[in-house]
Enzyme design. Structure first.
Site, PDB file in Angstrom:
ATOM      1  N   LYS A  76      -7.789 -15.733   6.837  1.00  0.00           N
ATOM      2  CA  LYS A  76      -7.781 -14.337   6.408  1.00  0.00           C
ATOM      3  C   LYS A  76      -9.115 -14.028   5.740  1.00  0.00           C
ATOM      4  CE  LYS A  76      -5.052 -10.941   3.773  1.00  0.00           C
ATOM      5  NZ  LYS A  76      -3.874 -10.691   2.923  1.00  0.00           N
ATOM      6  N   SER A 151      -0.612  -6.998   4.381  1.00  0.00           N
ATOM      7  CA  SER A 151      -2.019  -6.875   4.678  1.00  0.00           C
ATOM      8  C   SER A 151      -2.572  -7.997   5.562  1.00  0.00           C
ATOM      9  CB  SER A 151      -2.815  -6.852   3.369  1.00  0.00           C
ATOM     10  OG  SER A 151      -2.699  -8.091   2.679  1.00  0.00           O
ATOM     11  N   SER A 175       2.577  -9.528   1.729  1.00  0.00           N
ATOM     12  CA  SER A 175       1.581  -9.533   2.809  1.00  0.00           C
ATOM     13  C   SER A 175       1.534 -10.765   3.702  1.00  0.00           C
ATOM     14  CB  SER A 175       0.196  -9.295   2.235  1.00  0.00           C
ATOM     15  OG  SER A 175       0.039  -7.933   1.964  1.00  0.00           O
TER      16      SER A 175
HETATM   17  N1  GLN Z   1       1.990  -3.792   0.843  1.00  0.00           N
HETATM   18  C1  GLN Z   1       1.783  -4.131  -0.523  1.00  0.00           C
HETATM   19  C2  GLN Z   1       0.610  -3.344  -1.061  1.00  0.00           C
HETATM   20  O1  GLN Z   1       0.160  -2.491  -0.378  1.00  0.00           O
HETATM   21  C3  GLN Z   1       1.559  -5.598  -0.677  1.00  0.00           C
HETATM   22  C4  GLN Z   1       0.225  -6.028  -0.211  1.00  0.00           C
HETATM   23  C5  GLN Z   1      -0.008  -7.504  -0.376  1.00  0.00           C
HETATM   24  O2  GLN Z   1       0.935  -8.290  -0.488  1.00  0.00           O
HETATM   25  N2  GLN Z   1      -1.258  -7.862  -0.439  1.00  0.00           N
HETATM   26  O3  GLN Z   1       0.137  -3.550  -2.134  1.00  0.00           O
END
Ligand code: GLN
Length: 485
Positions: A76, A151, A175
């Protein structure tokens, strides 16, 4: 070959049936062929990857290979990797070449794994659909009209499309689990503190946790063995004895007590997801598990609490992007203040700006007690819900997401509806618990459904065992999207 497990790949490498160079080339060719449409990778550098592959082949030839030696892993783009462009999905870091390795990257390097490239992600990991990336949206390999989740959407799409044998992700509010669910792969977010955050670009430091994303629980266990472990460079890294996360994979599940939170099966859960999850639970009963109903009464508070705390931490973490030290700087400005303002206005996307504004607001003198402090207190109650629940069960199960993958563009202008897609995952981060998602079937629109498994603190080996036994009995984790074979 592209459907092989990590163990099978390691065996093929050890037996000289293939080489790391050959394996790496195979995946680089798949990336070249399929990535222009999927956009799962932000940066690919064949020369760098092949140099690592050749080094791995030397180790293997000398009989010094470990289980991941020579295996290409997609990273990532939130993990700093020395010499690699590391963007975190943002224009702000669009030109940033990392000068050092994150703990996770260093561990993979020491294991002799090959960095196959940097995967696409929501900007600074803020998002649930990969649509906030400065580098463009990622398509879901199962249905190119659908989001891959976020994400860690690039890593999820890359594993699902077999552009890599395995990948890394990070999970602040879902995410790893949410994109794993939406793309039909397996992913685990470990207990907070198990994987060092050193060199992992910070979003909300009290919630961020790295973890593996792969085809199966067994693969995740092997990856976690490499990623986990104490690191003095992260003050929240936990100094615990080294564990073999694969040690319990073969344990039978007879007598396992599964808690089903009634709040996770209430209004808001799509009927096709509910049905698929129920079928998975039925399979667990066949494997000898018992089911008890439990309650996590503060579930509804997790989204509002998260969207106070995560932006608060983000607003502080992202203060460092000022155009002075590294990253983007506005090309024209009048004076220092103007340079800061223009750099941040031009360098950050809309969602990141929204979070910085919310975070700054809830931390400001007049509102700190009303929002930030209140949210911290509620966070404690949410964690207590789980402590109470684990008195009645060994693991908690439920849907990872309320629906299957939604369409690209469907929620991008409606942040609240986007935030709600993490309703079942966020509380786990607030509590610091481990959680994972495994593929258990398909919804009405033929898009994948993920089962979430939540464990008590440090029960990763148990959770992986629970997931692995299901994967021995079923083949959902081996299904591949038609379009990519
Ligand atoms: N979807 C959540 C956010 O927008 C979690 C994102 C994540 O876990 N990095 O913050």
């Amino acid at each position: 070959m592209i459907n092989n497990s990590l163990k099978q790949l390691a065996a093929a490498l050890a037996a000289k049936k293939t080489s790391s160079r050959e394996l790496t080339q195979t995946y680089l060719a798949r990336i070249e062929q399929l990535n222009p449409e999927l956009n799962a990778f932000i940066t690919v550098d064949a020369e760098k990857s092949l140099t690592q592959a050749d080094a791995a082949d030397k180790l293997l030839a000398a009989g010094r290979g470990e289980v991941l030696t020579g295996i290409p892993i997609a990273q990532k783009d939130i993990f700093c990797a020395q010499g690699w462009r590391t963007t975190c999905g943002s224009k702000m870091l669009g030109n940033f070449i990392a000068p050092y390795d994150a703990h996770v990257i260093q561990r993979f390097n020491e294991a002799g794994a090959v960095n196959l490239g940097k995967t696409n992600m929501d900007e600074f990991a803020m998002g649930s659909s990969n649509e906030t990336s400065y580098f463009g949206q990622v398509k879901n390999p199962w249905d190119k009209l659908a989001v891959p989740g976020g994400s860690s959407g690039g890593s999820a799409a890359a594993v699902a499309a077999r552009l890599c044998p395995a990948a890394t992700g990070t999970d602040t509010g879902g995410s790893i689990r949410q994109p794993a669910a939406l793309t039909g792969i397996t992913g685990i977010k470990p207990t907070y503190g198990v994987v060092s955050r050193y060199g992992m670009i910070a979003f909300a430091s009290s919630l961020d946790q790295g973890g593996p994303m792969a085809k199966s629980a067994e693969d995740c266990a092997l990856l976690l063995n490499t990623m986990a472990g104490f690191d003095t460079r992260d003050s929240t890294s936990l100094d615990r004895p080294v564990e073999d996360y694969a040690r319990d994979l073969a344990q039978p599940l007879a007598g396992l007590k599964i808690g089903l939170p009634k709040e996770y099966f209430a209004a808001g859960l799509a009927p096709d997801v509910a049905q698929t999850i129920e079928a998975a639970i039925a399979e667990y009963k066949k494997l000898g598990a018992q089911v008890v109903e439990i309650s996590l009464p503060n579930t509804q508070l997790s989204i509002p609490v998260y969207y106070v705390l995560a932006p608060a931490e983000a607003s502080s973490n992202l203060a460092r992007y000022d155009g002075v030290r590294y990253g983007y700087r506005a090309p024209e400005y009048k004076d220092l203040t103007d340079m800061y303002q223009k750099t941040r206005a031009q360098g950050f996307g809309a969602e990141v700006k929204r979070r910085i504004l919310i975070g700054t607001y809830v931390l400001s003198a007049g509102y700190y007690d009303a929002y930030y402090l209140k949210a911290q207190k509620l966070r404690r109650l949410i964690a207590q819900d789980f402590t109470d629940a684990f008195k009645q069960c060994d693991v908690i199960m439920g849907p990872t997401t309320p629906t299957t993958a939604f369409n690209l563009g469907e929620k991008s202008n409606d942040p609240v509806s986007m935030y709600l897609s993490d309703i079942y995952t966020i509380a786990v981060n607030l509590a610091g618990l481990p959680g994972m998602s495994i593929p258990v079937g398909f919804g009405a629109n033929k898009r994948p459904v993920g089962l979430q498994i939540i464990g008590n603190y440090f029960s990763e080996a148990k959770m992986l065992n629970v997931a692995h036994q299901y994967q021995l009995a079923t083949d959902w984790h081996q299904r591949m999207p038609d379009a990519i074979a």
